[in-house]
Design a protein around this motif. Structure first.
Motif, PDB file in Angstrom:
ATOM      1  N   ASP A  52     -64.367  72.938  16.369  1.00  0.00           N
ATOM      2  CA  ASP A  52     -63.792  72.988  17.718  1.00  0.00           C
ATOM      3  C   ASP A  52     -64.694  73.792  18.651  1.00  0.00           C
ATOM      4  O   ASP A  52     -65.473  74.649  18.210  1.00  0.00           O
ATOM      5  CB  ASP A  52     -62.405  73.638  17.687  1.00  0.00           C
ATOM      6  N   VAL A  53     -64.573  73.505  19.936  1.00  0.00           N
ATOM      7  CA  VAL A  53     -65.328  74.227  20.956  1.00  0.00           C
ATOM      8  C   VAL A  53     -64.371  74.699  22.041  1.00  0.00           C
ATOM      9  O   VAL A  53     -63.587  73.903  22.574  1.00  0.00           O
ATOM     10  CB  VAL A  53     -66.420  73.341  21.592  1.00  0.00           C
ATOM     11  N   THR A  54     -64.398  75.989  22.342  1.00  0.00           N
ATOM     12  CA  THR A  54     -63.632  76.533  23.466  1.00  0.00           C
ATOM     13  C   THR A  54     -64.591  76.735  24.630  1.00  0.00           C
ATOM     14  O   THR A  54     -65.577  77.466  24.508  1.00  0.00           O
ATOM     15  CB  THR A  54     -62.976  77.874  23.105  1.00  0.00           C
ATOM     16  N   GLU A  55     -64.312  76.064  25.739  1.00  0.00           N
ATOM     17  CA  GLU A  55     -65.182  76.161  26.908  1.00  0.00           C
ATOM     18  C   GLU A  55     -64.565  77.102  27.934  1.00  0.00           C
ATOM     19  O   GLU A  55     -63.394  76.963  28.304  1.00  0.00           O
ATOM     20  CB  GLU A  55     -65.396  74.781  27.518  1.00  0.00           C
ATOM     21  N   LEU A  56     -65.348  78.063  28.381  1.00  0.00           N
ATOM     22  CA  LEU A  56     -64.888  79.078  29.323  1.00  0.00           C
ATOM     23  C   LEU A  56     -65.883  79.199  30.472  1.00  0.00           C
ATOM     24  O   LEU A  56     -67.046  79.557  30.253  1.00  0.00           O
ATOM     25  CB  LEU A  56     -64.745  80.434  28.621  1.00  0.00           C
ATOM     26  N   ARG A  57     -65.422  78.901  31.672  1.00  0.00           N
ATOM     27  CA  ARG A  57     -66.284  79.066  32.842  1.00  0.00           C
ATOM     28  C   ARG A  57     -66.360  80.543  33.204  1.00  0.00           C
ATOM     29  O   ARG A  57     -65.368  81.272  33.124  1.00  0.00           O
ATOM     30  CB  ARG A  57     -65.752  78.256  34.018  1.00  0.00           C
ATOM     31  N   ALA A  58     -67.538  80.986  33.590  1.00  0.00           N
ATOM     32  CA  ALA A  58     -67.753  82.385  33.942  1.00  0.00           C
ATOM     33  C   ALA A  58     -67.300  82.619  35.378  1.00  0.00           C
ATOM     34  O   ALA A  58     -68.105  82.770  36.302  1.00  0.00           O
ATOM     35  CB  ALA A  58     -69.210  82.766  33.763  1.00  0.00           C
ATOM     36  N   VAL A  59     -65.975  82.644  35.567  1.00  0.00           N
ATOM     37  CA  VAL A  59     -65.386  82.820  36.891  1.00  0.00           C
ATOM     38  C   VAL A  59     -64.230  83.798  36.817  1.00  0.00           C
ATOM     39  O   VAL A  59     -63.666  84.045  35.743  1.00  0.00           O
ATOM     40  CB  VAL A  59     -64.906  81.476  37.479  1.00  0.00           C
ATOM     41  N   SER A  60     -63.867  84.335  37.954  1.00  0.00           N
ATOM     42  CA  SER A  60     -62.860  85.384  38.039  1.00  0.00           C
ATOM     43  C   SER A  60     -61.526  84.981  37.426  1.00  0.00           C
ATOM     44  O   SER A  60     -60.876  85.791  36.767  1.00  0.00           O
ATOM     45  CB  SER A  60     -62.662  85.769  39.510  1.00  0.00           C
ATOM     46  N   VAL A 250     -72.787  94.657  38.454  1.00  0.00           N
ATOM     47  CA  VAL A 250     -73.501  93.415  38.767  1.00  0.00           C
ATOM     48  C   VAL A 250     -72.959  92.279  37.903  1.00  0.00           C
ATOM     49  O   VAL A 250     -72.678  91.176  38.385  1.00  0.00           O
ATOM     50  CB  VAL A 250     -75.019  93.582  38.567  1.00  0.00           C
ATOM     51  N   GLY A 251     -72.805  92.543  36.600  1.00  0.00           N
ATOM     52  CA  GLY A 251     -72.304  91.519  35.692  1.00  0.00           C
ATOM     53  C   GLY A 251     -70.873  91.119  35.978  1.00  0.00           C
ATOM     54  O   GLY A 251     -70.523  89.929  35.926  1.00  0.00           O
ATOM     55  N   ASP A 252     -70.023  92.088  36.303  1.00  0.00           N
ATOM     56  CA  ASP A 252     -68.621  91.781  36.592  1.00  0.00           C
ATOM     57  C   ASP A 252     -68.488  90.969  37.879  1.00  0.00           C
ATOM     58  O   ASP A 252     -67.674  90.048  37.968  1.00  0.00           O
ATOM     59  CB  ASP A 252     -67.808  93.069  36.697  1.00  0.00           C
ATOM     60  N   LEU A 253     -69.285  91.294  38.896  1.00  0.00           N
ATOM     61  CA  LEU A 253     -69.189  90.570  40.169  1.00  0.00           C
ATOM     62  C   LEU A 253     -69.848  89.196  40.091  1.00  0.00           C
ATOM     63  O   LEU A 253     -69.578  88.329  40.928  1.00  0.00           O
ATOM     64  CB  LEU A 253     -69.811  91.387  41.295  1.00  0.00           C
ATOM     65  N   ALA A 254     -70.687  88.987  39.076  1.00  0.00           N
ATOM     66  CA  ALA A 254     -71.262  87.653  38.874  1.00  0.00           C
ATOM     67  C   ALA A 254     -70.174  86.623  38.605  1.00  0.00           C
ATOM     68  O   ALA A 254     -70.394  85.421  38.755  1.00  0.00           O
ATOM     69  CB  ALA A 254     -72.252  87.683  37.712  1.00  0.00           C
ATOM     70  N   LEU A 255     -68.984  87.092  38.226  1.00  0.00           N
ATOM     71  CA  LEU A 255     -67.880  86.189  37.938  1.00  0.00           C
ATOM     72  C   LEU A 255     -67.207  85.676  39.204  1.00  0.00           C
ATOM     73  O   LEU A 255     -66.175  85.007  39.141  1.00  0.00           O
ATOM     74  CB  LEU A 255     -66.877  86.882  37.025  1.00  0.00           C
ATOM     75  N   ALA A 256     -67.810  85.918  40.354  1.00  0.00           N
ATOM     76  CA  ALA A 256     -67.413  85.229  41.578  1.00  0.00           C
ATOM     77  C   ALA A 256     -67.750  83.743  41.458  1.00  0.00           C
ATOM     78  O   ALA A 256     -67.218  82.921  42.181  1.00  0.00           O
ATOM     79  CB  ALA A 256     -68.108  85.827  42.799  1.00  0.00           C
ATOM     80  N   GLY A 257     -68.646  83.405  40.551  1.00  0.00           N
ATOM     81  CA  GLY A 257     -69.044  82.019  40.375  1.00  0.00           C
ATOM     82  C   GLY A 257     -70.204  81.619  41.257  1.00  0.00           C
ATOM     83  O   GLY A 257     -70.728  80.500  41.151  1.00  0.00           O
ATOM     84  N   LYS A 272     -62.253  97.046  34.836  1.00  0.00           N
ATOM     85  CA  LYS A 272     -60.957  96.650  35.408  1.00  0.00           C
ATOM     86  C   LYS A 272     -60.977  96.736  36.928  1.00  0.00           C
ATOM     87  O   LYS A 272     -60.504  95.825  37.619  1.00  0.00           O
ATOM     88  CB  LYS A 272     -59.846  97.531  34.841  1.00  0.00           C
ATOM     89  N   MET A 273     -61.525  97.824  37.468  1.00  0.00           N
ATOM     90  CA  MET A 273     -61.595  97.975  38.916  1.00  0.00           C
ATOM     91  C   MET A 273     -62.506  96.916  39.529  1.00  0.00           C
ATOM     92  O   MET A 273     -62.190  96.353  40.589  1.00  0.00           O
ATOM     93  CB  MET A 273     -62.086  99.378  39.268  1.00  0.00           C
ATOM     94  N   ASN A 274     -63.636  96.643  38.888  1.00  0.00           N
ATOM     95  CA  ASN A 274     -64.539  95.609  39.397  1.00  0.00           C
ATOM     96  C   ASN A 274     -63.834  94.254  39.452  1.00  0.00           C
ATOM     97  O   ASN A 274     -63.925  93.531  40.444  1.00  0.00           O
ATOM     98  CB  ASN A 274     -65.781  95.491  38.509  1.00  0.00           C
ATOM     99  N   ALA A 275     -63.131  93.928  38.374  1.00  0.00           N
ATOM    100  CA  ALA A 275     -62.432  92.640  38.305  1.00  0.00           C
ATOM    101  C   ALA A 275     -61.344  92.553  39.360  1.00  0.00           C
ATOM    102  O   ALA A 275     -61.178  91.514  40.024  1.00  0.00           O
ATOM    103  CB  ALA A 275     -61.844  92.438  36.911  1.00  0.00           C
ATOM    104  N   PHE A 313     -65.349  74.514  48.099  1.00  0.00           N
ATOM    105  CA  PHE A 313     -66.223  75.251  47.199  1.00  0.00           C
ATOM    106  C   PHE A 313     -65.522  76.519  46.746  1.00  0.00           C
ATOM    107  O   PHE A 313     -65.523  77.529  47.419  1.00  0.00           O
ATOM    108  CB  PHE A 313     -67.528  75.633  47.915  1.00  0.00           C
ATOM    109  N   ALA A 314     -64.859  76.447  45.608  1.00  0.00           N
ATOM    110  CA  ALA A 314     -64.125  77.605  45.086  1.00  0.00           C
ATOM    111  C   ALA A 314     -64.292  77.671  43.577  1.00  0.00           C
ATOM    112  O   ALA A 314     -63.347  77.467  42.822  1.00  0.00           O
ATOM    113  CB  ALA A 314     -62.658  77.523  45.465  1.00  0.00           C
ATOM    114  N   PRO A 315     -65.523  77.944  43.081  1.00  0.00           N
ATOM    115  CA  PRO A 315     -65.756  77.959  41.641  1.00  0.00           C
ATOM    116  C   PRO A 315     -64.950  79.029  40.914  1.00  0.00           C
ATOM    117  O   PRO A 315     -64.687  78.912  39.733  1.00  0.00           O
ATOM    118  CB  PRO A 315     -67.262  78.215  41.532  1.00  0.00           C
TER     119      PRO A 315
END
Length: 318
Positions: A52-60, A250-257, A272-275, A313-315
């Motif tokens: 099986d494969v679980t696909e997860l987009r790197a978004v908020s 930087v890594g946490d905010l990259a999840l803006a997509g 947690k605060m970044n997210a 456009f809302a990734p």
């Protein structure tokens, strides 16, 4: 110069594979980065033993637990943990589209920093795609507070981070890193900063099933007498601690997509605060606009950006 303002979306030039251990699980894990087409974004694919494969987009919207690291997914069986260090490298290097296959529940910690990922991307190469990149441009302040901590986005002509930490530990104390972000700055000033922890917390973390893969090879460890145990000492004089917290941001905010144009400021923040700050921004559509640039070969000025239809456009909500 803002991060990755190249005008067009990018991907890696060829597949690459890295291996290591998970800092919390202690398990061996292998990851493979694969080129992806424009508008794919960053997608994690957890490969399970049964095929099986679980696909997860790197978004908020896919961010789950943020207690000790940033986790994508909402169940232990179908999630990928500790994504922040690789996401920081992806974001800072201006990499927009990539598939990441991982054969475990956690990304490898490598040496505790983002540098191994930066080095791998540089060696493999990053190539432009024929589709314009879009950015989130901050147009009004957004701020969250929790106890004595706060984080905020502010308008700024570029991409800037101002991160301040404040620890009771006299070795760390109050430290601040601030600067405009680009690939060169990230590589030189932040990428080699390692995760850190205290010997006094080890038994508690082990008892809760965390930090099982932590060692002096991948973490800066502070002893009970407030000294660094690692023989080689710190990589960045006395402020490797705040540099790593900036790397995490930087890594946490990259999840803006997608990449953002603005300034991110925090005091005593964390995953947690970044997210939560990112979610607050994305939930307030009056605080940002989605733009693309018509100036791919130089640093764009404000006049080079054009506003596009944000609802299309809302990734981050995918």
């Amino acid at each position: 110069m803002a991060i990755g303002l190249l005008g067009f979306q990018t991907t890696i030039a060829a597949p690459l594979t890295l291996s290591g251990i998970g800092v919390h699980s202690g398990a061996n894990v292998s990851i493979t980065f694969l080129p992806a087409e424009a508008d794919t974004g960053v997608v994690f694919q957890r490969m399970h033993d049964n095929g099986d494969v679980t696909e997860l987009r790197a978004v908020s919207s896919q961010v789950g637990n943020t207690d000790l690291c940033t986790v994508l997914g909402f169940s232990a069986a179908r999630s990928v943990a500790t994504v922040e260090h690789v996401m920081a490298a992806i974001y800072a290097m201006g990499l927009d589209n990539v598939l990441i296959e991982v054969n475990g529940a956690e990304m490898p910690i490598m040496d505790g920093s983002s540098y191994p990922f930066v080095e791998a991307f540089e060696q493999t190469g990053i190539v432009p795609l024929g589709v314009k990149r879009r950015y989130i441009r901050i147009v009004k302040p957004v701020r969250i507070e929790s106890g004595g901590s706060w984080c905020e986005f502010r308008p700024y002509d570029g991409t800037r981070f101002e991160v301040e930490i404040d620890f009771d530990c006299p070795l760390i104390g109050r430290q601040k890193w601030e600067g405009d972000m680009n690939a060169k700055t990230f590589k030189a000033e932040l990428s080699r900063a390692r995760t850190f922890g205290f010997m006094s917390d080890v038994e508690r973390l082990w008892a809760s099933g965390h930090a099982l893969g932590s060692s002096l090879e991948n973490s800066v460890v502070i002893s009970d007498d407030n000294t660094v145990i690692n023989v080689e000492g710190l990589r960045y004089a006395k402020d490797e601690f705040v540099r790593h917290k900036t790397l995490d941001a930087v890594g946490d905010l990259a999840l803006a997509g997608t990449q953002f144009i603005g300034c991110y400021r925090s005091y005593r923040g964390g995953h947690k605060m970044n997210a939560n700050a990112l979610k607050a921004l994305l939930n307030d559509t009056s605080a940002y606009e989605v733009v693309e640039t018509s100036a791919p070969r130089r640093k764009p000025a404000a006049r080079d950006f054009v506003t596009v239809n944000a609802p299309e456009f809302a990734p981050w909500s995918a």
